[in-house]
Design an enzyme around this catalytic site. Structure first.
Site, PDB file in Angstrom:
ATOM      1  N   ARG A   6       3.923 -12.111  -4.773  1.00 36.30           N
ATOM      2  CA  ARG A   6       2.686 -11.950  -5.534  1.00 36.30           C
ATOM      3  C   ARG A   6       2.993 -11.750  -7.011  1.00 36.30           C
ATOM      4  O   ARG A   6       3.848 -10.944  -7.376  1.00 36.30           O
ATOM      5  CB  ARG A   6       1.904 -10.754  -4.987  1.00 36.30           C
ATOM      6  CG  ARG A   6       1.621 -10.959  -3.505  1.00 36.30           C
ATOM      7  CD  ARG A   6       0.705  -9.921  -2.927  1.00 36.30           C
ATOM      8  NE  ARG A   6       0.472 -10.260  -1.519  1.00 36.30           N
ATOM      9  CZ  ARG A   6      -0.320  -9.586  -0.697  1.00 36.30           C
ATOM     10  NH1 ARG A   6      -0.984  -8.528  -1.161  1.00 36.30           N
ATOM     11  NH2 ARG A   6      -0.486  -9.958   0.539  1.00 36.30           N
ATOM     12  N   ARG A  57       3.522  -1.449  -5.621  1.00 36.25           N
ATOM     13  CA  ARG A  57       3.030  -2.774  -6.000  1.00 36.25           C
ATOM     14  C   ARG A  57       4.197  -3.597  -6.519  1.00 36.25           C
ATOM     15  O   ARG A  57       4.700  -3.347  -7.607  1.00 36.25           O
ATOM     16  CB  ARG A  57       1.948  -2.615  -7.088  1.00 36.25           C
ATOM     17  CG  ARG A  57       1.165  -3.866  -7.406  1.00 36.25           C
ATOM     18  CD  ARG A  57       0.061  -3.571  -8.408  1.00 36.25           C
ATOM     19  NE  ARG A  57      -0.923  -2.624  -7.909  1.00 36.25           N
ATOM     20  CZ  ARG A  57      -1.935  -2.952  -7.084  1.00 36.25           C
ATOM     21  NH1 ARG A  57      -2.105  -4.199  -6.725  1.00 36.25           N
ATOM     22  NH2 ARG A  57      -2.768  -2.031  -6.664  1.00 36.25           N
ATOM     23  N   GLU A  94      -4.083   2.027   0.186  1.00 31.89           N
ATOM     24  CA  GLU A  94      -4.141   0.932   1.163  1.00 31.89           C
ATOM     25  C   GLU A  94      -2.758   0.579   1.699  1.00 31.89           C
ATOM     26  O   GLU A  94      -1.838   0.315   0.942  1.00 31.89           O
ATOM     27  CB  GLU A  94      -4.764  -0.295   0.497  1.00 31.89           C
ATOM     28  CG  GLU A  94      -4.837  -1.480   1.443  1.00 31.89           C
ATOM     29  CD  GLU A  94      -5.351  -2.750   0.773  1.00 31.89           C
ATOM     30  OE1 GLU A  94      -5.956  -2.659  -0.316  1.00 31.89           O
ATOM     31  OE2 GLU A  94      -5.136  -3.825   1.344  1.00 31.89           O
ATOM     32  N   SER A 130      -4.823  -4.062   6.112  1.00 36.42           N
ATOM     33  CA  SER A 130      -6.136  -4.622   5.876  1.00 36.42           C
ATOM     34  C   SER A 130      -6.405  -5.663   6.946  1.00 36.42           C
ATOM     35  O   SER A 130      -5.512  -6.442   7.284  1.00 36.42           O
ATOM     36  CB  SER A 130      -6.136  -5.288   4.498  1.00 36.42           C
ATOM     37  OG  SER A 130      -7.370  -5.896   4.244  1.00 36.42           O
ATOM     38  N   ARG A 148       5.107  -0.278   1.308  1.00 35.98           N
ATOM     39  CA  ARG A 148       4.111   0.793   1.335  1.00 35.98           C
ATOM     40  C   ARG A 148       4.312   1.720   2.540  1.00 35.98           C
ATOM     41  O   ARG A 148       4.054   2.912   2.455  1.00 35.98           O
ATOM     42  CB  ARG A 148       2.706   0.208   1.328  1.00 35.98           C
ATOM     43  CG  ARG A 148       2.379  -0.382  -0.047  1.00 35.98           C
ATOM     44  CD  ARG A 148       0.938  -0.743  -0.210  1.00 35.98           C
ATOM     45  NE  ARG A 148       0.767  -1.360  -1.534  1.00 35.98           N
ATOM     46  CZ  ARG A 148      -0.387  -1.781  -2.024  1.00 35.98           C
ATOM     47  NH1 ARG A 148      -1.485  -1.671  -1.293  1.00 35.98           N
ATOM     48  NH2 ARG A 148      -0.456  -2.322  -3.230  1.00 35.98           N
TER      49      ARG A 148
END
Length: 422
Positions: A261, A276, A348, A351, A388
């Site tokens: 990403r 991130r 988060e 998801s 994470r």
RNA sequence: GGAGGAUUCGCAUAGCGGCCGAGUGCGCACGCUUGGAAAGCGUGUAUAGGGCAACCUAUCGAGGGUUCAAAUCCCUCAUCCUCCGCCA
């Protein structure tokens, strides 16, 4: 992609959905108008074509003067057909482009609003009271250093910001998490998959990642391929242009892959540590099922995600994501947010989205039963996103001396009950 | 990277520029036959769009082109196979 027939018959439903998402409502009327134009153009072309087909046949049969005369007519007609055809193609393309801009219909139960308007569905577990334990928690960067597990400084040196090395127990922890995830996925009927992470434009486009999310995607221009941001892309595109037999459904895949990403537009956000990052590994669940089963499947995906967090002994909450914060393919989305002690917040970690028939229609994936071929539903959900989860485990299970207790579920894969200082 | 070959209805194949949306075999479905089964025989067997319907239109890897007319001729691309080179 929204079913154009549905839109014709229920424009109000589509308008309401667009409005709920905070997206262009007028698009619906633009589409209705151009759709009518399109059908007129198609009818005109088909009528001319029919005439031409008939005439061509008679040309083949005719001889002499008669043939010469027919040929002249046929030539004139051929020009008309060509004109009508290019008009048809043009209007069809315009229609398609507009329809592709529409997001999926909102689930009527999804909360309306922006990023802040999510509804918390439940809390599981209780955040640990470090005051009672008598020490100030260290964050995962510090713990990662003490354990020799995470090296963000060398990551930055070699690959730039948002890059890291997992070393020693950090690397072992990834293997343990992946093994545990795949083992539970197998138990739940998933087929494990290691998919390509380098995909062609059709796969990227079909899964809807070249729309609003395009700026977060790495593109390798020279070879016209993309690096996927999630294995959802190759898993969904796996059956692109296929018709699946009804008795094979539901089809469940657990994909393990690296994810890339760009994180454009997140400057200054989560710059510390590995919350991130540009590259990470993830085990993703993906389901192809009948549309009428999608809602129940969504609940199952969420439950499997919860089971994973529970096994990791991490307190979390489940939120029902609000309309404005859904991806364009999702009709509804649930996020699980893990408690991160040093941030004093839920963040988060997984998801799960129900994309109903939206994504399958774009990818031309259908299923066939005795009644015919129909669009099927696709759903996705994170089983574990490594960095994470590492953050959550290190921070929640740390001891005063910097050592970290290993959750019981992972102990068989790691052979230890505690990560010791490096 | 170089040289050849291939891509047609679930599978295997046939296909002369018009009689080809497309033949044959296998598979599958239904029926006949049989005490039952097999064999045999017969019928059917793609998808999408439009129309109440008869039916019409499109699709022979994809996209262009030539032609009154393209599965068939030409160009570009993709994929697969064989051989050579290189390589984890």
């Amino acid at each position: 992609m929204i079913d154009i027939k549905f839109l014709r018959e229920n424009p109000d439903v589509v308008r309401a959905s667009q409005k709920g998402r905070g997206e262009n409502v007028e698009l619906v009327d633009q589409i209705l108008a151009i759709d009518e134009k399109k059908r007129a153009a198609v009818t005109e072309f088909e009528a001319l074509r029919q005439e031409q087909n008939a005439l061509s046949k008679s040309v083949g049969a005719a001889k002499g003067d008669e043939k010469t005369a027919l040929l002249e007519n046929a030539k004139a007609l051929a020009d008309k057909v060509k004109a009508a055809d290019s008009k048809r193609a043009e209007v069809e393309e315009q229609t398609k482009q507009l329809v592709l801009q529409l997001s999926n219909l909102l689930d009527t139960e999804a909360p309306i609003g922006g990023e802040e308007d999510f509804v918390t569905i439940e809390h599981v577990g209780t955040p640990r009271d470090f005051g009672k334990d008598g020490f100030e928690p260290r964050d995962h960067v510090e713990l990662g250093k003490l354990l020799g597990a995470i090296d963000t400084e060398r990551g930055a040196k070699v690959a730039g910001s948002r890059s890291y090395y997992l070393t020693g127990v950090g690397a072992l922890l990834e293997f343990a998490l992946v093994n545990y995830a795949i083992q539970s996925a197998l138990k739940n009927g998933f087929t494990p998959v290691i998919p390509p992470v380098l995909v062609n434009p059709a796969a990227m486009e079909g899964t809807g990642f070249l729309g609003q999310a395009a700026e977060n995607v790495y593109r390798i221009e020279k070879d016209d391929v993309y690096l996927v941001g999630t294995s959802e892309v190759p898993l969904a595109a796996m059956h692109m242009d296929e018709t699946l037999p009804a008795d094979k459904l539901p089809l469940r895949y657990a994909g393990y892959s690296s994810c890339f990403r760009r994180e454009a537009g997140t400057y200054g956000k989560d710059t510390r540590g590995i919350i991130r990052v540009h590259q990470f590994d993830k085990v993703e669940m993906f389901t192809f099922c009948k549309p009428e089963d999608a809602k129940a499947e969504h609940a199952r995906l969420l439950q499997w995600e919860k089971d994973f967090l529970i096994a990791m002994e991490i307190p979390f909450r489940v939120i029902d994501v609000a309309s404005g914060d859904l991806g364009s393919s999702a009709t509804r989305k649930f996020d699980i947010e893990a408690w991160i002690p040093t941030q004093g917040a839920y963040r988060e970690v997984t998801s799960t989205s129900n994309c109903t028939e939206f994504q399958a229609r774009r990818l031309n994936i259908r299923y066939k039963d005795s009644e015919g071929t129909k669009a099927l539903a696709t759903l996705n959900g994170t089983l574990v996103a490594i960095p994470r989860m590492i953050v959550a485990i290190l921070e929640n299970h740390q001891n005063a001396d910097g050592t970290v207790n290993v959750p019981a579920a992972l102990q068989p894969f790691l052979g230890v009950k505690k990560f010791e200082l490096a």
